[in-house]
Design an enzyme around this catalytic site. Sequence first.
Site, PDB file in Angstrom:
ATOM      1  N   PHE A 151     -22.324   0.849 -37.251  1.00 32.58           N
ATOM      2  CA  PHE A 151     -22.543   2.294 -37.108  1.00 32.58           C
ATOM      3  C   PHE A 151     -22.307   2.672 -35.653  1.00 32.58           C
ATOM      4  CE2 PHE A 151     -24.629   6.231 -36.175  1.00 32.58           C
ATOM      5  CZ  PHE A 151     -24.194   7.035 -37.229  1.00 32.58           C
ATOM      6  N   ASP A 236     -22.235  -1.636 -27.988  1.00 35.54           N
ATOM      7  CA  ASP A 236     -22.820  -0.334 -28.291  1.00 35.54           C
ATOM      8  C   ASP A 236     -24.336  -0.501 -28.318  1.00 35.54           C
ATOM      9  OD1 ASP A 236     -23.779   2.038 -29.259  1.00 35.54           O
ATOM     10  OD2 ASP A 236     -22.350   2.207 -30.919  1.00 35.54           O
ATOM     11  N   LYS A 265     -29.069   8.055 -27.011  1.00 31.96           N
ATOM     12  CA  LYS A 265     -30.403   8.204 -27.598  1.00 31.96           C
ATOM     13  C   LYS A 265     -31.510   8.276 -26.533  1.00 31.96           C
ATOM     14  CE  LYS A 265     -29.327   7.225 -32.289  1.00 31.96           C
ATOM     15  NZ  LYS A 265     -28.270   6.395 -32.839  1.00 31.96           N
TER      16      LYS A 265
HETATM   17  C1  LIG Z   1     -26.900   6.801 -33.177  1.00 38.67           C
HETATM   18  C2  LIG Z   1     -25.827   5.862 -32.804  1.00 38.67           C
HETATM   19  C3  LIG Z   1     -24.561   6.316 -32.395  1.00 38.67           C
HETATM   20  C4  LIG Z   1     -24.186   7.784 -32.410  1.00 38.67           C
HETATM   21  O1  LIG Z   1     -24.990   8.559 -31.594  1.00 38.67           O
HETATM   22  P1  LIG Z   1     -25.043  10.167 -31.806  1.00 38.67           P
HETATM   23  O2  LIG Z   1     -25.818  10.652 -30.625  1.00 38.67           O
HETATM   24  O3  LIG Z   1     -25.720  10.422 -33.108  1.00 38.67           O
HETATM   25  O4  LIG Z   1     -23.628  10.637 -31.790  1.00 38.67           O
HETATM   26  C5  LIG Z   1     -23.623   5.384 -32.004  1.00 38.67           C
HETATM   27  N1  LIG Z   1     -23.910   4.073 -32.019  1.00 38.67           N
HETATM   28  C6  LIG Z   1     -25.096   3.592 -32.411  1.00 38.67           C
HETATM   29  C7  LIG Z   1     -25.353   2.121 -32.386  1.00 38.67           C
HETATM   30  C8  LIG Z   1     -26.101   4.472 -32.831  1.00 38.67           C
HETATM   31  O5  LIG Z   1     -27.268   4.001 -33.264  1.00 38.67           O
END
Ligand SMILES: *Cc1c(COP(=O)(O)O)cnc(C)c1O
Length: 410
Positions: A151, A236, A265
């Site tokens: 994700f 990520d 986040k």
């Molecule tokens: C939430 C998330 C994203 C995307 O972040 P948004 O602020 O919702 O665009 C990307 N990578 C990971 C691992 C995430 O948990």
Amino acid sequence: MTTFAGRETAAPTAASFIELDERWSTHNYHPLPVVLAEGSGASVTDVEGRSYLDFLSGYSALNFGHRHPDLIAAAVAQLGRVTLTSRAFHHDQLGLFCRELAALTGTELVLPMNSGAEAVESAVKLARKWAHRVKGVPDGTAEIIVAGSNFHGRTTTIVSFSTDETARADFGPFTPGFVTVKYGDAAALRDAINPRTAAVLLEPVQGEAGVIVPPEGYFADVRQACDSHGVLLIADEIQSGLARTGTVLALDHEGVRADVYTLGKALGGGILPVSAVVGRRDVLGVLKPGEHGSTFGGNPLACAVGRAVVKLLKTGEFQQRSAELGAHLHTRLTALIGHGLSEVRGRGLWAGIDIAPGGPEGRAASEALAARGVLCKETHERTLRVAPPLVITREELDRGIDAIAEVIRP
Ligand SMILES: *Cc1c(COP(=O)(O)O)cnc(C)c1O
């Protein structure tokens, strides 16, 4: 249900707000029937005055809890100075934020953005340009290797390399240049590397997939494969980073450094969206004026809040809380295997728990937990994700775990 100050008619009910949402907001989420109005620390209160423990933390955007006083103070102070300048001009928060974030993460250069998806998009562009200009991959042919069940966000390019059919269906045509291998299988990843490979993009722990921790030594093997083929490792850390697992970066547990990290986040302190790409100077340094940007990225308010977040993380207090409370959480959840749970995964104050056959489905379990004053959300049919704010007390944590034990009982 209670009503405001005993008034039976005037106070709007939760149902009336849900009705409004359903009438006027796009139905791209399926929230629990709870309408929140206030939050403080690990607790939130709904419009009818009922309070809940927040066991989701905005998917780790609320690592420091709701309205952490230091973060609110930093935001309020900056609101009284200047909030937006555009990047057409310098301002007095950007350089400080970037220097402090680089120092915290042990990196050399910072590219500030807003949402997590934008940080991932930025990392994809950086890796491609680096491959074409530095590695010598023929223009327009760079490839990026990703993992199944990843994700990384919701943009057209990012869903192009998702393996979640719900996230992809009807949104093509998709962006080419991505190769998918099984998460946790370093040999498969090594086999997928070819002369056009620019980068490997991985989550150190797969959050949305159900808090999947890779096998021991996976990232060391990935690092080695990247090094021997001149491929960038992009981690990520948007959900896993910034103390969630007990360290600043979840990859720190593996003793591995990435070339580039995406952060988001919690970087916005639960106040506003703040994301960043951080990493090696020779990689982020490929961008020249005009090639990439964002109207809001690196704005003074975001930088002031981001600096306050970095300051909290510098104390190590939240990493330590995550490690200690996380050990307690995992001990207690593991004891529920055979008593309603079939599997417990995770690291620090972060767990994915699978409800055993015979117990409730994830959605029903989330609803039953809400009725007991604990807010959690399922990911997939039988998995709950447990990620309380790192400011939670041991007593609050135990109260939440007690509720989980009750609702998952077969
Ligand atoms: C939430 C998330 C994203 C995307 O972040 P948004 O602020 O919702 O665009 C990307 N990578 C990971 C691992 C995430 O948990």
